[in-house]
Design a protein around this motif. Structure first.
Motif, PDB file in Angstrom:
ATOM      1  N   ASN A  54      -9.920   9.382  -5.444  1.00  0.00           N
ATOM      2  CA  ASN A  54     -10.253   8.668  -4.209  1.00  0.00           C
ATOM      3  C   ASN A  54      -9.773   7.227  -4.265  1.00  0.00           C
ATOM      4  N   ARG A  55      -9.865   6.612  -5.413  1.00  0.00           N
ATOM      5  CA  ARG A  55      -9.368   5.240  -5.541  1.00  0.00           C
ATOM      6  C   ARG A  55      -7.846   5.207  -5.424  1.00  0.00           C
ATOM      7  N   ARG A  56      -7.196   6.192  -5.986  1.00  0.00           N
ATOM      8  CA  ARG A  56      -5.737   6.253  -5.868  1.00  0.00           C
ATOM      9  C   ARG A  56      -5.318   6.426  -4.410  1.00  0.00           C
ATOM     10  N   VAL A  57      -6.020   7.294  -3.683  1.00  0.00           N
ATOM     11  CA  VAL A  57      -5.652   7.529  -2.284  1.00  0.00           C
ATOM     12  C   VAL A  57      -5.901   6.278  -1.440  1.00  0.00           C
ATOM     13  N   ALA A  58      -7.009   5.596  -1.708  1.00  0.00           N
ATOM     14  CA  ALA A  58      -7.291   4.355  -0.980  1.00  0.00           C
ATOM     15  C   ALA A  58      -6.191   3.325  -1.245  1.00  0.00           C
ATOM     16  N   ALA A  59      -5.768   3.227  -2.495  1.00  0.00           N
ATOM     17  CA  ALA A  59      -4.700   2.282  -2.831  1.00  0.00           C
ATOM     18  C   ALA A  59      -3.382   2.687  -2.180  1.00  0.00           C
ATOM     19  N   LEU A  60      -3.127   3.994  -2.115  1.00  0.00           N
ATOM     20  CA  LEU A  60      -1.913   4.476  -1.458  1.00  0.00           C
ATOM     21  C   LEU A  60      -1.921   4.094   0.018  1.00  0.00           C
ATOM     22  N   ALA A  61      -3.061   4.261   0.670  1.00  0.00           N
ATOM     23  CA  ALA A  61      -3.170   3.882   2.083  1.00  0.00           C
ATOM     24  C   ALA A  61      -2.885   2.396   2.270  1.00  0.00           C
ATOM     25  N   ARG A  62      -3.447   1.571   1.435  1.00  0.00           N
ATOM     26  CA  ARG A  62      -3.226   0.124   1.547  1.00  0.00           C
ATOM     27  C   ARG A  62      -1.755  -0.224   1.341  1.00  0.00           C
ATOM     28  N   SER A  63      -1.105   0.487   0.420  1.00  0.00           N
ATOM     29  CA  SER A  63       0.308   0.197   0.161  1.00  0.00           C
ATOM     30  C   SER A  63       1.175   0.492   1.377  1.00  0.00           C
ATOM     31  N   LEU A  64       0.646   1.329   2.289  1.00  0.00           N
ATOM     32  CA  LEU A  64       1.363   1.670   3.512  1.00  0.00           C
ATOM     33  C   LEU A  64       0.764   0.953   4.727  1.00  0.00           C
ATOM     34  N   ASP A  65       0.035  -0.121   4.464  1.00  0.00           N
ATOM     35  CA  ASP A  65      -0.548  -0.963   5.516  1.00  0.00           C
ATOM     36  C   ASP A  65      -1.546  -0.213   6.384  1.00  0.00           C
ATOM     37  N   LEU A  66      -2.319   0.671   5.766  1.00  0.00           N
ATOM     38  CA  LEU A  66      -3.383   1.387   6.459  1.00  0.00           C
ATOM     39  C   LEU A  66      -4.716   1.055   5.812  1.00  0.00           C
ATOM     40  N   SER A  67      -5.711   0.812   6.632  1.00  0.00           N
ATOM     41  CA  SER A  67      -7.048   0.506   6.141  1.00  0.00           C
ATOM     42  C   SER A  67      -7.755   1.811   5.790  1.00  0.00           C
ATOM     43  N   PRO A  68      -8.230   1.988   4.535  1.00  0.00           N
ATOM     44  CA  PRO A  68      -8.841   3.253   4.140  1.00  0.00           C
ATOM     45  C   PRO A  68     -10.330   3.325   4.469  1.00  0.00           C
ATOM     46  N   GLY A  69     -10.741   4.496   4.982  1.00  0.00           N
ATOM     47  CA  GLY A  69     -12.147   4.754   5.247  1.00  0.00           C
ATOM     48  C   GLY A  69     -12.572   6.032   4.567  1.00  0.00           C
TER      49      GLY A  69
END
Length: 300
Positions: A203-218
Motif C-alpha cells: 500500500n505504501r508503494r502504491v501510494a508513492a507510485l500515485a504521487r510520482s504520477l502527480d495523483l493524490s492517493p486515497g
C-alpha cells in the motif's frame, strides 16, 4: 436524483429537524461523542441547510492539495453506476476511470469539481481491459462475490507496470486523485500467505507510485491499517462505519487534518449524521449500487 426527502407531519407541514443534542440522545451517543458532535456543528444545527454558515472552500489548485482547513467541509459524490450526473452539487466526485469519458471530466473540471478515480489495486476482474496483463502466478485461485480475483501484492515487479498504466489513464482523463480499492487482501482469503507487513509495504508503494504520477492517493476501507497508513495517504473513503460501530478507527486521518469521505446505505440522516459529522467526516447516504442518487449530511 439528489433530492432531499423530508419527513412530513399529518397536517402536511414539514417536521422541523431535531437539534444536535436531541439527535445524539436518539442514537445513543456517549458523552464524548455528543461533545464532538456539538463542537462540529458550532453555531449551525445538524440537520438544517447550512449554506449560510458554510465558508468558501479553498479553490482546487494543485491536484494533490487538500487544505486541512477544508477537511470537514467537502461535499462529495460517489458514482460508479448509471449515467453520470455532472450537475450534482458536490465538490468531490469519485468515479470509475474506464467508464468516465474525457468530455465528462472536462465538464466537471469546468465546474471546479475535484476528480478522484477509483482503481482496484489488489484485485482483477475478467472484464478489466488490462486483465490479461496480470500473469497467472499473481492471481489468486478464487474470486470474490463481485467476480474479482485477489492479486499477490508481494509481486511488486509484476504489478507495478499495470498499476502505473491504470494511474496514467486517470491522469490522462483529468483526474487529480486516485482511490485505492481492494487494498486489504491480507485481511481476506486471497489465496496467498499475505500478512500485515506484506500489505503495508504494498500500500505504501502504491501510494508513492500515485504521487510520482502527480495523483493524490486515497485509501478505501482497510481500517485495520489506517493508523499505520494515514501518514502515507491524503484522504480516506469508508463505508458504513456508523452501522458497524467503527468510526473511531478513522480518527488518524481526522486528527491529521485529512478528509474522510463516509457513506451509509441504510437508515435516515438522523440515524448517522450526528455521529459522522461529529467525528469530522463528510457523509452521505447512497444506494449500494452507487448510482447518481445521494442524500448528504449537512456540512458544518
Amino acid at each position: 436524483m439528489g433530492e432531499v426527502r423530508r419527513r412530513r407531519t399529518g397536517s402536511g407541514g414539514v417536521t422541523p429537524p431535531a437539534q444536535p443534542a436531541e439527535l445524539a440522545m436518539r442514537i445513543g451517543l456517549g458523552g464524548a461523542q455528543v461533545r464532538r458532535a456539538m463542537h462540529a456543528g458550532l453555531a449551525c444545527t445538524v440537520l438544517v441547510s447550512l449554506a449560510a454558515c458554510r465558508p468558501d472552500l479553498t479553490p482546487p489548485g494543485a491536484p494533490t492539495s487538500w487544505p486541512s482547513a477544508s477537511a470537514r467541509l467537502w461535499r462529495w459524490q460517489w458514482q460508479l453506476d448509471g449515467v453520470l450526473d455532472v450537475t450534482v452539487e458536490a465538490d468531490v466526485f469519485v468515479l470509475d476511470p474506464v467508464n468516465t469519458t474525457a468530455a465528462q471530466t472536462a465538464d466537471l473540471r469546468a465546474r471546479h469539481r475535484r476528480l478522484v478515480c477509483q482503481v482496484h489495486v489488489g484485485t482483477v476482474h475478467p472484464d478489466d481491459p488490462d486483465a490479461t496483463r496480470f500473469p497467472p502466478q499473481v492471481r489468486g485461485p478464487t474470486a470474490t462475490r463481485s467476480g474479482r480475483t485477489w492479486l499477490d501484492v508481494r509481486r511488486w515487479d509484476a504489478l507495478r507496470p499495470v498499476l502505473a498504466d491504470r494511474f496514467r489513464l486517470c491522469r490522462g482523463k483529468g483526474f487529480g486523485a486516485v482511490l485505492l480499492a481492494d487494498a486489504d487482501g491480507y485481511a481476506n482469503s486471497p489465496g496467498f500467505p499475505l500478512d500485515f507487513d506484506d500489505q503495508l509495504q504494498f500500500n505504501r508503494r502504491v501510494a508513492a507510485l500515485a504521487r510520482s504520477l502527480d495523483l493524490s492517493p486515497g485509501l478505501r476501507g482497510n481500517l485495520g491499517q489506517v493508523a499505520a497508513l494515514a501518514p502515507d495517504f491524503d484522504f480516506a473513503v469508508d463505508e458504513e462505519c456508523v452501522r458497524l460501530n467503527r468510526c473511531d478507527k478513522l480518527l488518524p486521518f481526522v486528527d491529521a487534518g485529512k478528509p474522510v469521505f463516509h457513506v451509509e446505505y441504510t437508515g435516515g440522516l438522523t440515524d448517522f449524521c450526528v455521529t459522522s459529522v461529529g467525528y469530522g467526516f463528510a457523509s452521505i447516504r447512497k444506494h449500494r449500487s452507487l448510482d447518481a442518487w445521494r442524500l448528504p449530511c449537512p456540512v458544518p
